[in-house]
Every structure is written in C-alpha cells, then in structure tokens.
Design a protein around this motif. Structure first.
Motif, PDB file in Angstrom:
ATOM      1  N   GLU A 526       0.812  -1.212   0.000  1.00 17.21           N
ATOM      2  CA  GLU A 526       0.000   0.000   0.000  1.00 17.21           C
ATOM      3  C   GLU A 526       0.848   1.266   0.000  1.00 17.21           C
ATOM      4  OE1 GLU A 526      -3.236  -0.055  -0.348  1.00 17.21           O
ATOM      5  OE2 GLU A 526      -3.186  -2.254  -0.383  1.00 17.21           O
ATOM      6  N   ARG A 527       1.883   1.293   0.825  1.00 20.19           N
ATOM      7  CA  ARG A 527       2.643   2.534   1.011  1.00 20.19           C
ATOM      8  C   ARG A 527       3.960   2.561   0.259  1.00 20.19           C
ATOM      9  NH1 ARG A 527       4.295   3.826   6.475  1.00 20.19           N
ATOM     10  NH2 ARG A 527       4.583   1.606   6.808  1.00 20.19           N
ATOM     11  N   MET A 528       4.356   1.453  -0.369  1.00 18.92           N
ATOM     12  CA  MET A 528       5.693   1.379  -0.946  1.00 18.92           C
ATOM     13  C   MET A 528       5.653   0.989  -2.412  1.00 18.92           C
ATOM     14  SD  MET A 528       8.925  -1.009   0.287  1.00 18.92           S
ATOM     15  CE  MET A 528       9.113  -0.157   1.840  1.00 18.92           C
ATOM     16  N   VAL A 529       6.556   1.582  -3.197  1.00 20.54           N
ATOM     17  CA  VAL A 529       6.787   1.161  -4.565  1.00 20.54           C
ATOM     18  C   VAL A 529       8.294   1.021  -4.747  1.00 20.54           C
ATOM     19  CG1 VAL A 529       6.873   3.525  -5.480  1.00 20.54           C
ATOM     20  CG2 VAL A 529       6.314   1.609  -7.005  1.00 20.54           C
ATOM     21  N   VAL A 530       8.702  -0.036  -5.446  1.00 24.89           N
ATOM     22  CA  VAL A 530      10.132  -0.344  -5.595  1.00 24.89           C
ATOM     23  C   VAL A 530      10.483  -0.460  -7.075  1.00 24.89           C
ATOM     24  CG1 VAL A 530      11.969  -1.984  -5.102  1.00 24.89           C
ATOM     25  CG2 VAL A 530      10.201  -1.557  -3.384  1.00 24.89           C
ATOM     26  N   LEU A 531      11.455   0.333  -7.503  1.00 23.95           N
ATOM     27  CA  LEU A 531      11.993   0.249  -8.855  1.00 23.95           C
ATOM     28  C   LEU A 531      13.399  -0.344  -8.763  1.00 23.95           C
ATOM     29  CD1 LEU A 531      11.066   3.830 -10.119  1.00 23.95           C
ATOM     30  CD2 LEU A 531       9.855   1.723 -10.634  1.00 23.95           C
ATOM     31  N   THR A 532      13.669  -1.401  -9.512  1.00 22.37           N
ATOM     32  CA  THR A 532      14.997  -2.005  -9.495  1.00 22.37           C
ATOM     33  C   THR A 532      15.586  -2.031 -10.895  1.00 22.37           C
ATOM     34  OG1 THR A 532      14.192  -4.269  -9.795  1.00 22.37           O
ATOM     35  CG2 THR A 532      14.389  -3.460  -7.538  1.00 22.37           C
ATOM     36  N   ALA A 533      16.908  -2.230 -10.967  1.00 28.14           N
ATOM     37  CA  ALA A 533      17.635  -2.081 -12.221  1.00 28.14           C
ATOM     38  C   ALA A 533      17.394  -3.196 -13.220  1.00 28.14           C
ATOM     39  CB  ALA A 533      19.132  -1.977 -11.932  1.00 28.14           C
ATOM     40  N   GLY A 534      17.015  -4.394 -12.744  1.00 37.49           N
ATOM     41  CA  GLY A 534      16.864  -5.495 -13.695  1.00 37.49           C
ATOM     42  C   GLY A 534      16.172  -6.699 -13.092  1.00 37.49           C
ATOM     43  N   ARG A 535      15.947  -7.682 -13.939  1.00 39.84           N
ATOM     44  CA  ARG A 535      15.291  -8.915 -13.518  1.00 39.84           C
ATOM     45  C   ARG A 535      16.256  -9.833 -12.770  1.00 39.84           C
ATOM     46  NH1 ARG A 535      12.480 -10.068 -19.389  1.00 39.84           N
ATOM     47  NH2 ARG A 535      10.879  -8.428 -19.294  1.00 39.84           N
ATOM     48  N   ASP A 536      15.706 -11.005 -12.401  1.00 36.76           N
ATOM     49  CA  ASP A 536      16.399 -11.954 -11.535  1.00 36.76           C
ATOM     50  C   ASP A 536      17.875 -12.165 -11.848  1.00 36.76           C
ATOM     51  OD1 ASP A 536      14.107 -12.285 -10.175  1.00 36.76           O
ATOM     52  OD2 ASP A 536      13.575 -14.231 -11.024  1.00 36.76           O
ATOM     53  N   LYS A 537      18.192 -12.691 -13.020  1.00 40.40           N
ATOM     54  CA  LYS A 537      19.562 -13.108 -13.317  1.00 40.40           C
ATOM     55  C   LYS A 537      20.330 -12.107 -14.169  1.00 40.40           C
ATOM     56  CE  LYS A 537      18.818 -18.095 -12.885  1.00 40.40           C
ATOM     57  NZ  LYS A 537      19.043 -19.415 -13.522  1.00 40.40           N
ATOM     58  N   GLU A 538      19.839 -10.892 -14.269  1.00 39.72           N
ATOM     59  CA  GLU A 538      20.484  -9.897 -15.126  1.00 39.72           C
ATOM     60  C   GLU A 538      21.560  -9.132 -14.371  1.00 39.72           C
ATOM     61  OE1 GLU A 538      16.861  -8.947 -18.248  1.00 39.72           O
ATOM     62  OE2 GLU A 538      17.191  -7.579 -16.565  1.00 39.72           O
ATOM     63  N   TYR A 539      22.458  -8.556 -15.164  1.00 45.19           N
ATOM     64  CA  TYR A 539      23.491  -7.694 -14.612  1.00 45.19           C
ATOM     65  C   TYR A 539      22.970  -6.264 -14.495  1.00 45.19           C
ATOM     66  CZ  TYR A 539      26.736 -11.388 -16.177  1.00 45.19           C
ATOM     67  OH  TYR A 539      27.383 -12.565 -16.393  1.00 45.19           O
ATOM     68  N   SER A 540      23.558  -5.545 -13.555  1.00 43.94           N
ATOM     69  CA  SER A 540      23.382  -4.095 -13.523  1.00 43.94           C
ATOM     70  C   SER A 540      24.554  -3.508 -14.298  1.00 43.94           C
ATOM     71  CB  SER A 540      23.384  -3.602 -12.078  1.00 43.94           C
ATOM     72  OG  SER A 540      23.405  -2.198 -12.037  1.00 43.94           O
TER      73      SER A 540
END
Length: 602
Positions: A526-540
C-alpha cells in the motif's frame, strides 16, 4: 588491603568419615593432589609450561607480567622470511611465588585468570593469514593515434577478457586456501563458545587448580595429642603462602605415638567444596602407611571462606587476539580502470546540464531522501560511475523532487560503512513525521546470499561472503525498516540486480560462474513502490558513454524531464534501459522491474 569476609557457619561432620572427593562437587588438596611449589625460575609459570599472554595483567594494582618479545612463525610475514615480532607478556613469578597477605583473594584472582584462559583463544591458536598472490602486471592502456574509438574499446575489452582468464585459476586457489583458514577459525570460535557455555561446569576444577597452585603443598606439624578423646591436633600450613589452620585428626591411642613421631610421613587430605562463592572444608583424612584416619571438621572449627571468582578491577583483562575472517576475493583494479580509460572525461555531465536548465521544484518539507551510493569498496570490486550517479541523484532529489537540503542523508563511498548506514537511516526515519514521503536510493553491489539466495545490500566495508552475519542488510529487513516508519509513502530506487554480478563481473570470486536468481522479497503493497535495475539473473550495467550507471542515468533523466506518475516514470525508464542494454550485447540485456503500489506519484 581488605581481608576476605569470613562467614560464620555451623559445620556438621560427614556421615562417611573416609569419603573421597566427588569430582563433580568437591576437590582434594593433599600431597598427591597439590600445586607447584615456589620455583626460582621467575620467567616460568610452571603449570604446563610458560604462560604467554597478549596484554599485561595486574593484580591488586601490581603488575604480575613483564613484557617480552615473541617471534611468531604463524604469520604471512614469516613465510616471506621476515618473522613478525610481537610484544607478549610472561608471568614475573610462578603462581606459588606470588606472596600475599590474603591468599584466598589470590586464589579467586588466579581462578579468574584460569577462567579467562579457558574461554579465550590464544594468538598462537589462530592460523596464519593466507598470503595474497600477486596478479599479473596490468597492461598499459593507451589509445593509439591510428585506431578509432571503436577499435580502442574493442582492444580494451579483449585485454580485459584475457586478463580475467589469467586470474581465474589464481583466484580459485586463493579462495580454497582462504576458506580453509576461515573454516578453521570458525571451528576455533565455536569451540571457544562451547567452553564459555560450559564454564559453570568447569568452575570448580578451575578453583581447585588455582587453590593448589597458590597454596603449593600441605605441610603438617603435630602440636599435641588428646589421649582421652583419641584426637591428634595438627597445624596445617601451605608451602607457598602464609596460610595455616588447626586440624583435628582422629588417631587411635595405640597408633598415635608412631604417627606423632613420623608426622612428616602423614598424607593429609583436605576435601573442599565451592558453592555460591563459599570455599568450605567438608572432610579431612590422614593416611599413614596402610592406616587411614578421619578428621573432625567441626572440632577443627574450619569456617567457610568467601571466595569470589570473577574478573574485576583487580585484574586487567587480557586482550582477546584479533580474529578476522580473510576476504577470499582478489580485487583487480584493472576491471574498472580499463573501462574508465575509454570514457571521455572532458565532456560535461549531460544530466547536470539538463538539471541546470529546469525550474527548481518547490521545496517540500514533508519529503526525505536517503542516498546510499558506493563505487569504491574496501573488500570488493569497484562499481564504475556509482559515485557520479549518486552525487547527481542527490541534486535531482533537491532540485527536481523538492527535498530540502537538510532532509538529504547522503552516504557515498567510504562514508557508507555498515555502522554509518544503520545510524544514519535510523536518524532520518526518527525525524520522519506521520504521512511524510521517503525516497530511498541504493547504488551498489547486490548479494544473493547462498544457499537461499536471500538478497542483501553490501556496505562499503563488508566482505561479500560474510554479509549474512548482519541481517540488517538483508533486503527484506531494509524494506521492513522503511515500512515501519511513519512515512505515508516510500519510493525505493535500487540500481542493483542481486544476481551476484555487476557489469558482467562476479562479486564473489573463484566460484562457478553463474547468475543467481535472488529470492523474492516482501514489501508494503500500500505505502511502498520499488523500482529495481533489472530482472532476476540480469546484470546491472554501467552506461559508459554517459559516465553513469545505466538504470540510474535514465531514472534521473526521466525525473528531470518531469515524469512524476510512477507508472509513466517506470515505463519510460524500462524502454530506455532495455534499448540501450540491447546495444551492449545479449549477455548484458537489462529490464528494470517495478513492484508495490504503482498508483503512487513522486
């Protein structure tokens, strides 16, 4: 000096006159079970050899150790032919030679030292550190005037790949050796902890050992014989201390004369118990030839004596030797340096130029920004451009999102230690008011902790292999910490993929190369949104042309361009990162993710 407290206590004779010491509850002091008599060798603590400790010890304000040099063969330096010389400390006297006007207090002090010795590791127990191997000399990287930028980049990439292959075998052997050493340290620590847990079961034996070593041997003198009661009155003295007690021994009249005349041949045995800080004589026996005589404890009027066994201000604690796990990862600066060498450092940062052309956002005093960006790791490879992206992100937070300067908590590189992260995050969240907005940005290594692949963030000072020792940095717990604040809205931006690799290079070296799929984490929907750089096995990935991290670059660019709806922002970043990473090659494809409440706006 304060004398030990003597407690009045009515003593009863034991039912069995000839009972022997029960090793579980009692100990014996006799000619058979005694300590070491005072020796003229002042440098030797004669109990099992010379005692060496790692810090000076004092008793009643007086030093009982002296400094000495110890040439250690258990170090990396010694392997190189230059033995390491450390200061160590020897007992100035054997225990029996330490005269005192309060021998029972000395027994307690020595028992405390034995207790410390029993539960701690000696510096000689700790295996030597593994010598870090020398890596091949890094090739010089200079662009030739007759090669294009593309040709130069390709040549650098080839050099980097060849060097990785050269180092792989060195790294694997180094990891094996370091892990063997670290496993031995774990076993030593486990054993020390077990001894500490079982200390209460050993305390009686430690007191017995201290009592015997302080007192030495029992010396018996016959003072008189009571023919009417068949009782021989003896004076018991300790060989090492001014400690004596009157003893009554039941000796039949027909044997008394011979025993009295040959009293030096009497083997007097005193049986003690130690409970609740009380040392108590509970039985006396005397053995002469094949005859054994009982003692009369009550007639001897031997009172229990207060005996405290604990480390206190009378004894300075010996320093615990430094026990450090060794980092099994070899750090090769060439990995990052070679990439940075092909970057045009003369061009202005496009994001800062773009930011300077936008109208600053209105200051929002109910917003907070926590920036954790780490490029220069102490125990892992650097992350190219993490510092630059982190520094610009703070500017984006204040100028584009309206976060007040005072509400920005920024930890970059060496400031981002494990202790600082905990303290600063707690400090910021304590200031957050009900309903405020919290932005959390992390740009650093993501570790999928084996065997469960639980994702962890990595502080600047942590060794990747041992991050699980501190559950605070488990991503689940970081998110929970943010959720438990008073914030009404939490926006998390993570430039890390938690696959165990950054820019295609494994964070944990010398293991089978693979991309690990991190375990899913829980967030407040409800209170949180998360943006991440990539999927499970991907590199940043880095974004070499722009001098930033790829995900961070397009995230900041989209925010600067005015995207405030979280879904729109994400879609824009997703498309840009997907497209740019495709151009880098199939193995570097990167697809940002979003989870949580996608109706949130910045």
């Amino acid at each position: 000096m304060n004398r030990n407290r003597i407690t009045s206590y009515f003593l009863l004779s034991l039912a069995s006159a000839f009972s022997y010491a029960n090793p579980a509850t009692q100990f014996e002091f006799s000619n058979t079970n005694h300590g070491t008599v005072c020796s003229s060798n002042a440098d030797v603590w004669l109990l099992g050899g010379e005692l060496k400790v790692d810090a000076p010890i004092s008793l009643n304000g007086k030093a009982i150790t002296k400094e000495s040099e110890n040439i250690s063969s258990n170090t990396v330096a010694s392997l190189n032919g230059t033995p390491e010389i450390n200061a160590q400390y020897l007992m100035t006297n054997s225990i029996g030679c330490m005269k005192t006007d309060d021998p029972i207090a000395l027994v307690g002090a020595i028992a405390s030292l034995y207790e410390k010795q029993h539960t701690m590791l000696s510096s000689t127990d700790i295996p030597a550190s593994i010598l870090e191997p020398e890596l091949p000399v890094a090739p010089a990287i200079i662009k030739d005037q007759f090669e294009t930028k593309t040709q130069f980049e390709a040549r650098v990439e080839t050099l980097r790949e060849e060097r990785q292959k050269q180092i792989a075998n060195i790294q694997q052997k180094y990891r094996q050796d370091v892990e063997a050493r670290n496993n031995k340290i774990r076993a030593l620590q486990a054993d020390a902890n077990l001894r500490k847990d079982n200390l209460e079961n050993q305390k009686l034996q430690l007191v017995a050992r201290a009592f015997r070593d302080v007192m030495g041997k029992p010396i018996v003198t016959a003072t008189s014989y009571d023919a009417e009661n068949n009782q021989m009155h003896l004076l018991f003295k300790a060989s090492n201390q001014d400690y004596q007690r009157n003893i009554v021994l039941n000796v039949p009249l027909e044997q008394a004369r011979e025993v009295y005349a040959n009293i030096e041949q009497l083997d007097l045995s005193l049986i003690y118990t130690y409970n609740n800080d009380q040392l108590e004589l509970v039985n006396i026996t005397g053995k002469y030839n094949r005859n054994q005589f009982s003692g009369d404890v009550a007639q001897s009027q031997y009172q229990p004596e207060a005996l405290t066994v604990k480390l206190n201000d009378k004894i300075s604690e010996s320093a615990q030797p430094q026990i450090e796990m060794q980092n099994p990862n070899l750090i090769d600066a060439f990995e990052v340096d070679s990439r940075l060498s092909v970057t045009d450092k003369s061009a202005a940062d496009e994001l800062e130029v773009l930011l300077s052309k936008t109208v600053p956002a209105e200051v929002n005093k109910s917003s907070w920004f926590f920036n954790l960006s780490i490029e220069d790791y102490a125990n892992s490879d650097q992350i190219a451009y993490a510092r630059q992206s982190g520094e610009v992100m703070s500017k984006v937070a204040t100028q584009a999102l309206g976060v007040p300067e005072r509400h920005v908590y920024e930890l970059i590189d060496r400031d981002a230690t494990s202790g600082a992260i905990k303290d600063k995050l707690r400090l910021m969240l304590d200031n957050v008011a009900e309903g405020d907005t919290v932005y959390f940005y992390y740009n650093g290594h993501g570790i999928p902790a084996i065997p469960d692949n639980d994702p962890y963030i990595l502080p600047q000072d942590k060794i990747p292999d041992y991050i699980t020792d501190d559950p605070f940095f488990k991503l689940d717990n970081v998110y929970r910490t943010l959720s438990n604040s008073k914030a009404g809205k939490v926006v998390v931006m993570v430039d890390s993929c938690f696959s165990g690799a950054t820019d295609g290079v494994s964070v944990i070296k010398g293991v089978a190369a693979s991309r690990l799929a991190p375990k899913k984490v829980s967030i407040d929907p409800e209170r949180m949104v998360v943006l991440t750089a990539g999927r499970d096995k991907e590199y940043s990935n880095m974004y070499q042309e722009k001098g930033h991290r790829l995900f961070s670059y397009f995230l900041m660019k989209s925010i600067i361009e005015g995207n405030r709806d979280i879904h729109t922002l994400y879609q824009n970043v997703y498309d840009e990162v997907k497209s740019a990473s495709f151009e880098m090659g199939d193995l570097k494809r990167q697809h940002p993710t979003i989870s949580g409440n996608q109706t949130i706006s910045l």
